[in-house]
Design a protein around this motif. Structure first.
Motif, PDB file in Angstrom:
ATOM      1  N   LYS A 121     -16.890  24.044  10.950  1.00  0.00           N
ATOM      2  CA  LYS A 121     -16.617  25.290  11.641  1.00  0.00           C
ATOM      3  C   LYS A 121     -15.188  25.719  11.346  1.00  0.00           C
ATOM      4  O   LYS A 121     -14.503  25.066  10.552  1.00  0.00           O
ATOM      5  N   ARG A 122     -14.727  26.804  11.956  1.00  0.00           N
ATOM      6  CA  ARG A 122     -13.432  27.373  11.608  1.00  0.00           C
ATOM      7  C   ARG A 122     -12.276  26.423  11.898  1.00  0.00           C
ATOM      8  O   ARG A 122     -12.388  25.515  12.720  1.00  0.00           O
ATOM      9  N   ASN A 123     -11.145  26.688  11.226  1.00  0.00           N
ATOM     10  CA  ASN A 123      -9.971  25.837  11.320  1.00  0.00           C
ATOM     11  C   ASN A 123      -8.779  26.688  11.747  1.00  0.00           C
ATOM     12  O   ASN A 123      -8.594  27.795  11.261  1.00  0.00           O
ATOM     13  N   ASN A 124      -7.956  26.169  12.657  1.00  0.00           N
ATOM     14  CA  ASN A 124      -6.739  26.861  13.063  1.00  0.00           C
ATOM     15  C   ASN A 124      -5.608  26.453  12.138  1.00  0.00           C
ATOM     16  O   ASN A 124      -5.477  25.292  11.769  1.00  0.00           O
ATOM     17  N   GLY A 125      -4.787  27.426  11.789  1.00  0.00           N
ATOM     18  CA  GLY A 125      -3.657  27.145  10.919  1.00  0.00           C
ATOM     19  C   GLY A 125      -2.552  28.151  11.160  1.00  0.00           C
ATOM     20  O   GLY A 125      -2.624  28.980  12.063  1.00  0.00           O
ATOM     21  N   TYR A 126      -1.512  28.078  10.346  1.00  0.00           N
ATOM     22  CA  TYR A 126      -0.386  28.991  10.453  1.00  0.00           C
ATOM     23  C   TYR A 126      -0.230  29.770   9.164  1.00  0.00           C
ATOM     24  O   TYR A 126      -0.385  29.233   8.076  1.00  0.00           O
ATOM     25  N   SER A 127       0.099  31.046   9.310  1.00  0.00           N
ATOM     26  CA  SER A 127       0.499  31.877   8.189  1.00  0.00           C
ATOM     27  C   SER A 127       2.021  31.933   8.248  1.00  0.00           C
ATOM     28  O   SER A 127       2.582  32.399   9.241  1.00  0.00           O
ATOM     29  N   LYS A 132     -20.889  30.803  13.307  1.00  0.00           N
ATOM     30  CA  LYS A 132     -20.305  30.567  11.988  1.00  0.00           C
ATOM     31  C   LYS A 132     -20.062  29.071  11.834  1.00  0.00           C
ATOM     32  O   LYS A 132     -18.936  28.588  11.913  1.00  0.00           O
ATOM     33  N   LYS A 133     -21.161  28.346  11.641  1.00  0.00           N
ATOM     34  CA  LYS A 133     -21.118  26.894  11.533  1.00  0.00           C
ATOM     35  C   LYS A 133     -22.130  26.465  10.489  1.00  0.00           C
ATOM     36  O   LYS A 133     -23.232  27.008  10.427  1.00  0.00           O
ATOM     37  N   CYS A 134     -21.752  25.491   9.668  1.00  0.00           N
ATOM     38  CA  CYS A 134     -22.647  24.997   8.628  1.00  0.00           C
ATOM     39  C   CYS A 134     -23.776  24.190   9.265  1.00  0.00           C
ATOM     40  O   CYS A 134     -23.539  23.336  10.119  1.00  0.00           O
ATOM     41  N   LYS A 191      -3.372  31.763  12.501  1.00  0.00           N
ATOM     42  CA  LYS A 191      -4.487  32.413  11.831  1.00  0.00           C
ATOM     43  C   LYS A 191      -5.684  31.470  11.860  1.00  0.00           C
ATOM     44  O   LYS A 191      -5.551  30.269  12.078  1.00  0.00           O
ATOM     45  N   ILE A 192      -6.836  32.025  11.638  1.00  0.00           N
ATOM     46  CA  ILE A 192      -8.075  31.242  11.640  1.00  0.00           C
ATOM     47  C   ILE A 192      -8.651  31.254  10.234  1.00  0.00           C
ATOM     48  O   ILE A 192      -8.807  32.311   9.632  1.00  0.00           O
ATOM     49  N   GLN A 193      -8.959  30.078   9.712  1.00  0.00           N
ATOM     50  CA  GLN A 193      -9.584  29.938   8.396  1.00  0.00           C
ATOM     51  C   GLN A 193     -11.074  29.719   8.614  1.00  0.00           C
ATOM     52  O   GLN A 193     -11.474  28.714   9.194  1.00  0.00           O
ATOM     53  N   GLN A 194     -11.877  30.682   8.153  1.00  0.00           N
ATOM     54  CA  GLN A 194     -13.323  30.597   8.337  1.00  0.00           C
ATOM     55  C   GLN A 194     -13.949  29.726   7.246  1.00  0.00           C
ATOM     56  O   GLN A 194     -13.379  29.535   6.176  1.00  0.00           O
TER      57      GLN A 194
END
Length: 64
Positions: A11-17, A3-5, A27-30
């Motif tokens: 590619k995906r990004n790590n974040g917080y919900s 899942k990479k352009c 959470k992971i933002q695709q």
């Protein structure tokens, strides 16, 4: 395929919900990937790629 352009390398990004009580859960933002066929002037044929919507927007801007 990952899942990479293909164009930008996004590619995906790590974040917080964050909840109302401010409890944080990871959470992971695709990336918003789309399958597109793009004309290659070098190879003189259509190439199928998984590219992000931002890359699609940049490619259409360059063509105008």
């Amino acid at each position: 395929m990952s899942k990479k352009c293909f164009v930008t390398g996004k590619k995906r990004n790590n974040g917080y919900s964050i909840s109302h009580s401010h409890v944080r859960i990871k959470k992971i933002q695709q990336v918003n990937l789309q399958n597109k066929k793009i004309w290659s002037t070098v190879q003189k044929k259509w190439i199928k790629m998984k590219i992000s919507t931002k890359a699609i927007k940049n490619l259409t801007k360059q063509l105008k």
